[in-house]
Design a protein around this motif. Structure first.
Motif, PDB file in Angstrom:
ATOM      1  N   UNK A 376      45.487  59.621  68.347  1.00  0.00           N
ATOM      2  CA  UNK A 376      46.019  60.630  67.446  1.00  0.00           C
ATOM      3  C   UNK A 376      47.495  60.866  67.628  1.00  0.00           C
ATOM      4  N   UNK A 377      48.125  60.316  68.679  1.00  0.00           N
ATOM      5  CA  UNK A 377      49.557  60.468  68.914  1.00  0.00           C
ATOM      6  C   UNK A 377      50.271  59.215  68.466  1.00  0.00           C
ATOM      7  N   UNK A 378      51.338  59.408  67.678  1.00  0.00           N
ATOM      8  CA  UNK A 378      52.094  58.286  67.156  1.00  0.00           C
ATOM      9  C   UNK A 378      53.582  58.555  67.321  1.00  0.00           C
ATOM     10  N   UNK A 379      54.325  57.501  67.580  1.00  0.00           N
ATOM     11  CA  UNK A 379      55.760  57.632  67.777  1.00  0.00           C
ATOM     12  C   UNK A 379      56.454  57.691  66.427  1.00  0.00           C
ATOM     13  N   UNK A 380      57.147  58.805  66.177  1.00  0.00           N
ATOM     14  CA  UNK A 380      57.936  58.928  64.948  1.00  0.00           C
ATOM     15  C   UNK A 380      59.360  58.433  65.169  1.00  0.00           C
ATOM     16  N   UNK A 381      59.920  58.714  66.337  1.00  0.00           N
ATOM     17  CA  UNK A 381      61.258  58.234  66.714  1.00  0.00           C
ATOM     18  C   UNK A 381      61.149  57.730  68.146  1.00  0.00           C
ATOM     19  N   UNK A 382      61.140  56.426  68.381  1.00  0.00           N
ATOM     20  CA  UNK A 382      61.003  55.918  69.749  1.00  0.00           C
ATOM     21  C   UNK A 382      62.105  56.416  70.679  1.00  0.00           C
ATOM     22  N   UNK A 383      63.363  56.309  70.239  1.00  0.00           N
ATOM     23  CA  UNK A 383      64.473  56.751  71.073  1.00  0.00           C
ATOM     24  C   UNK A 383      65.702  56.942  70.198  1.00  0.00           C
ATOM     25  N   UNK A 384      66.392  58.063  70.404  1.00  0.00           N
ATOM     26  CA  UNK A 384      67.619  58.360  69.668  1.00  0.00           C
ATOM     27  C   UNK A 384      68.385  59.411  70.449  1.00  0.00           C
ATOM     28  N   UNK A 385      69.608  59.676  70.037  1.00  0.00           N
ATOM     29  CA  UNK A 385      70.403  60.714  70.654  1.00  0.00           C
ATOM     30  C   UNK A 385      69.667  62.055  70.568  1.00  0.00           C
ATOM     31  N   UNK A 386      69.838  62.866  71.594  1.00  0.00           N
ATOM     32  CA  UNK A 386      69.140  64.140  71.628  1.00  0.00           C
ATOM     33  C   UNK A 386      69.444  64.991  70.402  1.00  0.00           C
ATOM     34  N   UNK A 387      70.699  64.973  69.944  1.00  0.00           N
ATOM     35  CA  UNK A 387      71.056  65.767  68.780  1.00  0.00           C
ATOM     36  C   UNK A 387      70.291  65.360  67.540  1.00  0.00           C
ATOM     37  N   UNK A 388      70.089  64.067  67.356  1.00  0.00           N
ATOM     38  CA  UNK A 388      69.353  63.590  66.184  1.00  0.00           C
ATOM     39  C   UNK A 388      67.868  63.948  66.300  1.00  0.00           C
ATOM     40  N   UNK A 389      67.322  63.826  67.489  1.00  0.00           N
ATOM     41  CA  UNK A 389      65.916  64.182  67.679  1.00  0.00           C
ATOM     42  C   UNK A 389      65.710  65.681  67.468  1.00  0.00           C
ATOM     43  N   UNK A 390      66.639  66.496  67.965  1.00  0.00           N
ATOM     44  CA  UNK A 390      66.532  67.936  67.759  1.00  0.00           C
ATOM     45  C   UNK A 390      66.588  68.272  66.271  1.00  0.00           C
ATOM     46  N   UNK A 391      67.487  67.624  65.555  1.00  0.00           N
ATOM     47  CA  UNK A 391      67.614  67.898  64.119  1.00  0.00           C
ATOM     48  C   UNK A 391      66.334  67.542  63.385  1.00  0.00           C
ATOM     49  N   UNK A 392      65.764  66.409  63.722  1.00  0.00           N
ATOM     50  CA  UNK A 392      64.525  65.976  63.088  1.00  0.00           C
ATOM     51  C   UNK A 392      63.402  66.973  63.396  1.00  0.00           C
ATOM     52  N   UNK A 393      63.323  67.401  64.650  1.00  0.00           N
ATOM     53  CA  UNK A 393      62.280  68.348  65.038  1.00  0.00           C
ATOM     54  C   UNK A 393      62.429  69.671  64.302  1.00  0.00           C
ATOM     55  N   UNK A 394      63.642  70.164  64.209  1.00  0.00           N
ATOM     56  CA  UNK A 394      63.861  71.444  63.544  1.00  0.00           C
ATOM     57  C   UNK A 394      63.592  71.355  62.046  1.00  0.00           C
ATOM     58  N   UNK A 395      63.993  70.253  61.420  1.00  0.00           N
ATOM     59  CA  UNK A 395      63.735  70.101  59.986  1.00  0.00           C
ATOM     60  C   UNK A 395      62.254  69.887  59.697  1.00  0.00           C
ATOM     61  N   UNK A 396      61.575  69.239  60.619  1.00  0.00           N
ATOM     62  CA  UNK A 396      60.161  68.966  60.411  1.00  0.00           C
ATOM     63  C   UNK A 396      59.311  70.212  60.592  1.00  0.00           C
ATOM     64  N   UNK A 397      59.649  71.021  61.570  1.00  0.00           N
ATOM     65  CA  UNK A 397      58.809  72.166  61.905  1.00  0.00           C
ATOM     66  C   UNK A 397      59.423  73.510  61.531  1.00  0.00           C
ATOM     67  N   UNK A 398      60.753  73.550  61.338  1.00  0.00           N
ATOM     68  CA  UNK A 398      61.404  74.826  61.096  1.00  0.00           C
ATOM     69  C   UNK A 398      61.488  75.692  62.336  1.00  0.00           C
ATOM     70  N   UNK A 399      61.398  75.075  63.515  1.00  0.00           N
ATOM     71  CA  UNK A 399      61.369  75.837  64.763  1.00  0.00           C
ATOM     72  C   UNK A 399      62.774  76.299  65.122  1.00  0.00           C
ATOM     73  N   UNK A 400      62.862  77.462  65.736  1.00  0.00           N
ATOM     74  CA  UNK A 400      64.121  77.978  66.220  1.00  0.00           C
ATOM     75  C   UNK A 400      64.404  77.433  67.616  1.00  0.00           C
ATOM     76  N   UNK A 401      65.679  77.502  68.036  1.00  0.00           N
ATOM     77  CA  UNK A 401      66.027  77.033  69.374  1.00  0.00           C
ATOM     78  C   UNK A 401      65.347  77.904  70.422  1.00  0.00           C
ATOM     79  N   UNK A 402      64.541  77.332  71.305  1.00  0.00           N
ATOM     80  CA  UNK A 402      63.736  78.153  72.225  1.00  0.00           C
ATOM     81  C   UNK A 402      64.530  78.664  73.415  1.00  0.00           C
ATOM     82  N   UNK A 403      64.085  79.774  73.965  1.00  0.00           N
ATOM     83  CA  UNK A 403      64.574  80.309  75.228  1.00  0.00           C
ATOM     84  C   UNK A 403      63.372  80.370  76.178  1.00  0.00           C
TER      85      UNK A 403
END
Length: 576
Positions: A376-403
């Motif tokens: 059930x787990x699949x790789x959407x982005x194998x490896x990329x710069x952290x900034x790009x992965x964060x952007x993808x995660x935030x756009x996909x989920x709408x999550x706020x930056x966590x504390x």
């Protein structure tokens, strides 16, 4: 009804022929032991008979296997003696994956697999069809699946619009003059009359002229989101490790022959190893053992690099309507999809080397299985710069930056005790080995105690959790840090667990379960070793926000996932 590619007949014939090859031989040997007229020497003569029966069955299976695309279902019929007919509704289809191995690519063939929502195994597999036929089936099934989803969305909007109209009729003034005055006032104010814009609900039902579902458009338009560059592929290959590679090396040692052992002796000779197999002191064999372990680690790493490179070669990720579509593979080519509506959670992953060079990967967990997924787990982005992965995660989920919040300091003491016990076991095992083999200096294994304090500290500082407005975020792991973002409406259960030792320390762990499947190497997100009161508060907050999220989802079923992965953004490292 359509049939598979003619080469499938030869493939099935060979497959079942090899299976049936041994059945008559085993039967003759069994009967020869209890029946005098039958001699066990006849078993080689029975092998061709079994092979011929298997080939005949395989060819018959090919001719009895049929499939067809109908307006509402994808139909598959199979079986030689026991006939099985399946009608798979397009609304239940989750993935349509195309796989090509080396043999298949050589002859222009492909394997098409159909997965359904919540299925524990592949619903239908076509072995084999031509490459063009696989592409045609994949395109048409995906298009019809999208059409079904679109019709459902329009039907929900129509029902919502009907409810709004019914409410407006109920609120309409009963006196005609009052209604006329209201209409006149609205026209004068500019809020009614001919100049009023069309209601949003009506506009949203219209298909865009560029939409893949618009009339006259036969295929879905794909938007490219991510390409794994050559540099990123090499970094991913050299900075990740596959457990399957270590398993392969262990298997190699278990079946090691004298030739393989003699090769290890040759490798060990420059560092003081024995001159030949069967000669040498205990120290020589100790060196040989260390060299064997070192060689095993090197071989496992090389296999891991080669496997990762071949698996994720030419990785491409795109968006087509409500699906993520991807292609990858060097020797075996995969083409599959990840339905957005089936995504249960997303996980940002990074090991220490990847974190040091500011890279990360992104996995998505979906409901159900797929032939190209890790339970059930699949790789959407194998490896990329952290900034790009964060952007993808935030756009996909709408999550706020966590504390993130960490467990209480008393949890670190618990990890000190745990790893001290592990170090004690290592010393005990070393002592037992020296007693059985004659090796000396077993006490050198006590160096494991030196790693206990840093291991406990790294375990502690890499734990964290964040209770957001719409998402619950869990971070854990040092060697493979995983930060999982879980929308509240995807949570199935939240359970509080306490071991004997946790109860003595006033700690508890929260296990967050979704509909995605888990494997041995991909565990359920867990908030470890928090104060009991904090665990209860988090449990209660999660339950309340789950109910709120479900009510909001019932009112508005629009996911609103507009993903733009073409540009990088500088985001806070708190996500990793």
């Amino acid at each position: 009804m359509n049939r598979l590619h003619p080469l499938s007949a030869a493939t099935y014939g060979l497959q079942y022929g090899l299976i049936w090859l041994w059945i008559p031989m085993a039967l003759v040997l069994l009967l020869g032991a209890v029946v005098d007229p039958i001699s066990p020497a006849w078993s080689p003569l029975a092998a061709p008979l079994g092979f011929a029966i298997g080939v005949a069955y395989g060819v018959a299976y090919y001719y009895r296997f049929e499939y067809a695309i109908t307006p509402d279902t994808f139909d598959v019929s199979s079986g030689v003696f026991a006939r099985r007919s399946r009608e798979i509704p397009y609304g239940r289809i989750q993935n349509v994956d195309v796989r090509q191995g080396v043999f298949q690519r050589l002859f222009g063939l492909a394997t098409l697999s159909i997965e359904t929502a919540g299925g524990g195994a592949t619903e239908a597999t076509l072995n084999f069809v031509s490459e063009s036929e696989a592409t045609r089936l994949q395109t048409q099934i995906r298009r019809r699946t999208a059409e079904v989803k679109s019709r459902r969305g329009r039907r929900r909007e129509q029902e919502s619009s009907s409810d709004d109209q019914a409410e407006s009729v109920a609120d309409r003034p009963e006196h005609p003059d009052e209604a006329e005055r209201t209409s006149s006032d609205q026209t004068v104010d500019g809020t009614g009359g001919p100049g009023t814009p069309e209601p949003t609900s009506n506009r949203s039902r219209e298909l865009d002229s560029d939409s893949p579902l618009a009339p006259g458009v036969g295929q879905r338009r794909q938007h490219r989101l991510f390409d794994l560059e050559a540099r990123e592929l090499l970094l991913y290959s050299f900075t990740s490790f596959r457990p399957a590679a270590a398993a392969a090396v262990l298997g190699l040692f278990f079946i090691a022959t004298d030739t393989f052992l003699e090769l290890l002796v040759v490798v060990a000779q420059p560092v003081g190893g024995p001159e030949s197999l069967g000669e040498g002191t205990t120290t020589d064999y100790g060196i040989l053992t260390l060299v064997s372990i070192a060689n095993g680690v090197v071989i496992a790493y090389v296999l891991s690099v080669a496997y990762t490179f071949a698996t994720y070669y030419d990785f491409q990720l795109g968006r087509a309507d409500d699906d993520f579509v991807y292609e990858r593979g060097l020797l075996q080519r995969y083409s599959g999809s990840i339905p957005v509506e089936k995504v249960q959670s997303v996980t940002v992953t990074a090991n220490p080397i990847q974190r040091a060079i500011e890279y990360a990967g992104l996995w998505v967990e979906t409901a159900g299985y797929g032939p190209d997924s890790n339970g059930g787990s699949q790789s959407a982005v194998p490896l990329a710069k952290q900034g790009r992965v964060h952007r993808f995660t935030e756009n996909l989920t709408g999550v706020e930056t966590p504390k993130f919040q960490r467990p209480p300091p008393i949890a670190r003491r618990r990890y000190l005790v745990r790893y001290s016990l592990i170090a004690t076991v290592i010393v005990a095992i070393s002592f037992g080995i020296t007693q059985a083999t004659g090796l000396e200096r077993w006490y050198l294994a006590a160096v494991a105690f030196a790693g206990v304090p840093p291991a406990a500290h790294l375990k502690y500082v890499n734990l964290g959790y964040y209770v957001g407005e719409d998402h619950l975020i869990v971070r854990r792991g040092f060697w493979q840090r995983r930060t999982t973002v879980i929308p509240y409406y995807r949570i199935q259960t939240v359970s509080t667990r306490r071991s004997i030792f946790q109860r003595r320390l006033g700690l508890a762990s929260l296990v967050i379960d979704t509909a995605s499947s888990r494997t041995l190497f991909w565990t359920t997100p867990t908030i470890y070793d928090v104060d009991l009161e904090d665990a209860r508060d988090t449990h209660g907050t999660g339950r309340k926000r789950l109910q709120s999220a479900l009510r909001e989802r019932a009112r508005d079923d629009d996911l609103g996932l507009d993903v733009d992965f073409t540009a990088s953004s500088e985001r806070s490292d708190d996500f990793i």
